[in-house]
Enzyme design. Structure first.
Site, mmCIF file in Angstrom:
data_model
loop_
_atom_site.group_PDB
_atom_site.id
_atom_site.type_symbol
_atom_site.label_atom_id
_atom_site.label_comp_id
_atom_site.label_asym_id
_atom_site.label_seq_id
_atom_site.Cartn_x
_atom_site.Cartn_y
_atom_site.Cartn_z
ATOM 1 N N HIS A 48 2.664 -1.290 -19.050
ATOM 2 C CA HIS A 48 3.380 -0.177 -19.682
ATOM 3 C C HIS A 48 4.783 -0.614 -20.076
ATOM 4 C CE1 HIS A 48 0.834 3.548 -18.576
ATOM 5 N NE2 HIS A 48 0.064 2.485 -18.724
ATOM 6 N N TYR A 88 7.665 11.922 -16.808
ATOM 7 C CA TYR A 88 8.425 12.562 -15.734
ATOM 8 C C TYR A 88 9.043 13.810 -16.343
ATOM 9 C CZ TYR A 88 8.166 8.206 -13.009
ATOM 10 O OH TYR A 88 7.727 7.105 -12.301
ATOM 11 N N PRO A 138 9.022 9.322 -3.933
ATOM 12 C CA PRO A 138 8.238 8.557 -4.913
ATOM 13 C C PRO A 138 8.748 8.625 -6.355
ATOM 14 C CG PRO A 138 7.042 10.524 -4.221
ATOM 15 C CD PRO A 138 8.263 10.456 -3.375
ATOM 16 N N LYS A 174 9.187 3.351 -6.254
ATOM 17 C CA LYS A 174 9.791 2.178 -5.620
ATOM 18 C C LYS A 174 9.235 1.816 -4.233
ATOM 19 C CE LYS A 174 12.464 0.659 -8.715
ATOM 20 N NZ LYS A 174 11.325 0.292 -9.554
ATOM 21 N N TYR A 182 13.966 0.595 -13.064
ATOM 22 C CA TYR A 182 12.560 1.011 -13.045
ATOM 23 C C TYR A 182 11.621 -0.199 -13.074
ATOM 24 C CZ TYR A 182 8.539 4.044 -13.699
ATOM 25 O OH TYR A 182 7.342 4.698 -13.509
HETATM 26 P P1 RFL Z 1 1.364 1.351 4.744
HETATM 27 O O1 RFL Z 1 0.651 1.365 3.422
HETATM 28 O O2 RFL Z 1 1.693 2.660 5.361
HETATM 29 O O3 RFL Z 1 0.490 0.470 5.732
HETATM 30 C C1 RFL Z 1 0.741 0.409 7.132
HETATM 31 C C2 RFL Z 1 -0.566 0.156 7.823
HETATM 32 O O4 RFL Z 1 -0.321 0.056 9.227
HETATM 33 C C3 RFL Z 1 -1.350 0.751 9.917
HETATM 34 N N1 RFL Z 1 -0.833 1.133 11.249
HETATM 35 C C4 RFL Z 1 -1.129 0.476 12.373
HETATM 36 N N2 RFL Z 1 -1.919 -0.591 12.608
HETATM 37 C C5 RFL Z 1 -2.010 -1.021 13.896
HETATM 38 N N3 RFL Z 1 -1.366 -0.412 14.945
HETATM 39 C C6 RFL Z 1 -0.561 0.641 14.748
HETATM 40 N N4 RFL Z 1 0.081 1.215 15.764
HETATM 41 C C7 RFL Z 1 -0.416 1.135 13.425
HETATM 42 N N5 RFL Z 1 0.283 2.149 12.871
HETATM 43 C C8 RFL Z 1 0.015 2.131 11.568
HETATM 44 C C9 RFL Z 1 -1.686 1.923 9.028
HETATM 45 O O5 RFL Z 1 -3.005 2.421 9.264
HETATM 46 C C10 RFL Z 1 -1.549 1.308 7.638
HETATM 47 O O6 RFL Z 1 -2.768 0.807 7.131
HETATM 48 O O7 RFL Z 1 2.741 0.521 4.653
HETATM 49 P P2 RFL Z 1 3.077 -0.762 3.769
HETATM 50 O O8 RFL Z 1 2.001 -1.796 3.856
HETATM 51 O O9 RFL Z 1 4.470 -1.123 4.108
HETATM 52 O O10 RFL Z 1 3.025 -0.238 2.250
HETATM 53 C C11 RFL Z 1 3.932 0.725 1.763
HETATM 54 C C12 RFL Z 1 3.282 1.592 0.660
HETATM 55 O O11 RFL Z 1 2.050 2.077 1.127
HETATM 56 C C13 RFL Z 1 4.196 2.748 0.240
HETATM 57 O O12 RFL Z 1 5.533 2.335 0.145
HETATM 58 C C14 RFL Z 1 3.787 3.342 -1.142
HETATM 59 O O13 RFL Z 1 2.508 3.879 -1.118
HETATM 60 C C15 RFL Z 1 4.798 4.417 -1.591
HETATM 61 N N6 RFL Z 1 4.419 5.058 -2.864
HETATM 62 C C16 RFL Z 1 4.682 4.446 -4.080
HETATM 63 N N7 RFL Z 1 5.270 3.224 -4.111
HETATM 64 C C17 RFL Z 1 5.476 2.587 -5.309
HETATM 65 O O14 RFL Z 1 6.046 1.491 -5.308
HETATM 66 N N8 RFL Z 1 5.092 3.137 -6.516
HETATM 67 C C18 RFL Z 1 4.486 4.349 -6.572
HETATM 68 O O15 RFL Z 1 4.092 4.765 -7.653
HETATM 69 C C19 RFL Z 1 4.295 5.068 -5.319
HETATM 70 N N9 RFL Z 1 3.704 6.275 -5.312
HETATM 71 C C20 RFL Z 1 3.800 6.316 -2.854
HETATM 72 C C21 RFL Z 1 3.454 6.903 -4.108
HETATM 73 C C22 RFL Z 1 3.502 6.975 -1.658
HETATM 74 C C23 RFL Z 1 2.903 8.212 -1.685
HETATM 75 N N10 RFL Z 1 2.626 8.816 -0.420
HETATM 76 C C24 RFL Z 1 1.453 9.521 -0.105
HETATM 77 C C25 RFL Z 1 3.496 8.565 0.696
HETATM 78 C C26 RFL Z 1 2.842 8.138 -4.166
HETATM 79 C C27 RFL Z 1 2.584 8.815 -2.952
HETATM 80 C C28 RFL Z 1 1.955 10.162 -3.074
HETATM 81 C C1 PHB Z 2 1.448 7.390 -9.220
HETATM 82 O O1 PHB Z 2 0.767 7.100 -10.225
HETATM 83 O O2 PHB Z 2 0.906 7.679 -8.147
HETATM 84 C C2 PHB Z 2 2.923 7.423 -9.331
HETATM 85 C C3 PHB Z 2 3.532 6.951 -10.478
HETATM 86 C C4 PHB Z 2 4.917 6.990 -10.586
HETATM 87 C C5 PHB Z 2 5.670 7.508 -9.558
HETATM 88 C C6 PHB Z 2 5.054 7.956 -8.397
HETATM 89 C C7 PHB Z 2 3.677 7.919 -8.267
HETATM 90 O O3 PHB Z 2 7.020 7.563 -9.693
#
Ligand code: RFL
Ligand code: PHB
Length: 382
Positions: free
Chosen positions: A72, A194, A286, A290, A377
């Site tokens: 993108h 957005y 989110p 980032k 971004y």
């Molecule tokens: P995770 O993905 O939470 O993985 C941690 C893992 O550790 C396990 N765990 C354990 N394992 C063993 N013993 C324990 N005691 C444990 N406790 C926990 C868990 O089961 C899990 O599998 O962390 P990690 O790897 O640091 O990754 C981080 C990302 O997942 C997170 O930052 C992103 O998903 C955030 N996020 C977004 N980030 C972006 O860069 N771009 C995006 O577009 C974006 N959109 C989002 C998002 C997060 C969202 N939510 C639901 C929080 C959109 C949403 C809706």
């Molecule tokens: C997503 O596609 O889940 C998404 C994209 C951009 C954002 C947050 C989440 O800023």
């Protein structure tokens, strides 16, 4: 069992680090609490910075991302009926990749083989100031892994952060969450939108040309059950410019969940031989996409520091926390700013509202401001 690096948490951070170390001949094992299907069922991030894409390729897991992900070169920001395109490529010289966290995690699992142990319980990092080891139980039996270093990549609710004494935590919670819906419908726009509206924020995102991801800002008191599909689509349409709402294709949701918005940083990210990475140490709202990207930059620094250590240079590991945090705080600033710019805050005074409107007016009228948004971004350099 003995490995060089013991990793707690099998999310993107832990898996990516293990895979990168593996290619350098450094042994590691990943301990994950949940099953593979459970981890792959969590719908999260969708936008990858160009630096993260490079790291995926370096880890030898970029092929499907490059084949199936979408490059993108811009995003849209809507303000009521007005739509403005941010030309990411033109302003920053870089683009982002739309590729789901689920897919990227699947690619990493496929490369990992036996190095992930699923279903571990009672995980405890120990011996952090001497000879580190991790204790846990698996199917009720006690087990132990000895290692040179422990990596806490166990997310925001993990156990690793609690093992760091004298940790300082900075943060704020926002008075709203995001309700996210995934649907097997064509995305309303080829590029993300957005949208700031008087009814609150909305985001139109996607995973592919047949899979859309939409979000709306909702009060923290709401639950996903309060939002049957018809109500969600109607509210989303009200928060988009009419021309966009008119071409929105709706359909049954295949996933629906609410995530609270939070900014959080724990420092330092190291205690003795334990190093934190990703959501275990920091969370962003989110809005700037980032979270996963900040996790990836931690892994970049940690991977290089560990590789240098095993090549005889210990200085990198000592500087890990400071280096990682310097970039993490920039991601925090950007995510906080995007969130403040585009959401409706319940207790906002007329003064704050005027400032918010002016911030957006200024953005649209200034190439410098647009450039600043674009460079953040697409991702600041590692
Ligand atoms: P995770 O993905 O939470 O993985 C941690 C893992 O550790 C396990 N765990 C354990 N394992 C063993 N013993 C324990 N005691 C444990 N406790 C926990 C868990 O089961 C899990 O599998 O962390 P990690 O790897 O640091 O990754 C981080 C990302 O997942 C997170 O930052 C992103 O998903 C955030 N996020 C977004 N980030 C972006 O860069 N771009 C995006 O577009 C974006 N959109 C989002 C998002 C997060 C969202 N939510 C639901 C929080 C959109 C949403 C809706
Ligand atoms: C997503 O596609 O889940 C998404 C994209 C951009 C954002 C947050 C989440 O800023």
């Amino acid at each position: 069992m003995r490995v060089q690096v013991g990793i707690i948490g099998g999310g993107p951070s832990g898996l990516l680090l293990s895979q990168l170390l593996h290619l350098k001949g450094i042994s590691s094992v990943v301990l994950e609490k949940h099953s593979r299907d459970y981890v792959l069922g969590r719908i999260r991030a969708g936008v990858l910075e160009h630096g993260f894409c490079k790291l995926m390729r370096e880890a030898g897991v970029g092929a499907r991302m490059d084949a199936e992900g979408e490059v993108h070169e811009g995003i849209f920001i809507a303000d009521g009926e007005e739509m403005h395109r941010v030309d990411l490529q033109g302003l920053s010289g870089e683009s982002v990749m739309v590729y789901g966290q689920t897919e990227l995690t699947r690619d990493l699992y496929n490369a990992m083989g036996e190095r992930v142990i699923h279903g571990v319980e009672n995980v405890q990092p120990q011996g952090l100031l001497g000879d580190p080891f991790i204790t846990y139980t698996l199917n009720g039996a006690a087990a132990r892994i000895d290692c040179d270093f422990i990596i806490g990549a166990d997310g925001f609710h993990g156990v690793s952060r609690q093992a760091i004494l004298n940790i300082t935590e900075h943060g704020r919670t926002y008075p709203f969450g995001w309700l996210g819906v995934l649907s097997e419908t064509p995305p309303v726009s080829p590029e993300l939108i957005y949208s700031k509206s008087t009814r609150g924020f909305a985001l139109c995102s996607l995973r592919s040309q047949v899979l859309s991801r939409y979000y709306i800002q909702v009060p923290l008191s709401d639950s996903a059950e309060d939002w049957p599909d018809e109500k969600f689509w109607a509210e989303l349409k009200r928060r988009l410019p009419v021309a966009v709402a008119d071409r929105l294709v709706t359909g049954p949701s295949i996933e629906k969940s609410i995530a609270p918005l939070r900014s959080f940083v724990a420092e330092p990210m190291q205690h003795g031989r334990l190093f934190l990475a990703g959501d275990a140490a920091h969370i962003v709202p989110p809005t700037g996409a980032k979270g996963l990207n900040a996790a990836a930059s931690d892994i970049y620094y940690l991977y290089h520091a560990l590789a240098a250590y095993y090549a005889g240079d210990e200085a990198g590991l000592a500087g890990y926390s400071d280096r990682a945090l310097a970039r993490v705080w920039k991601a925090q600033r950007f995510s906080w700013w995007m969130t403040s710019l585009l959401h409706r805050f319940p207790e906002q005074s007329s003064f704050e509202q005027q400032l918010q409107d002016t911030d957006l007016d200024y953005l649209f009228s200034s190439e410098c401001a647009m450039k600043s948004l674009a460079e953040n971004y697409v991702g600041l350099p590692y």
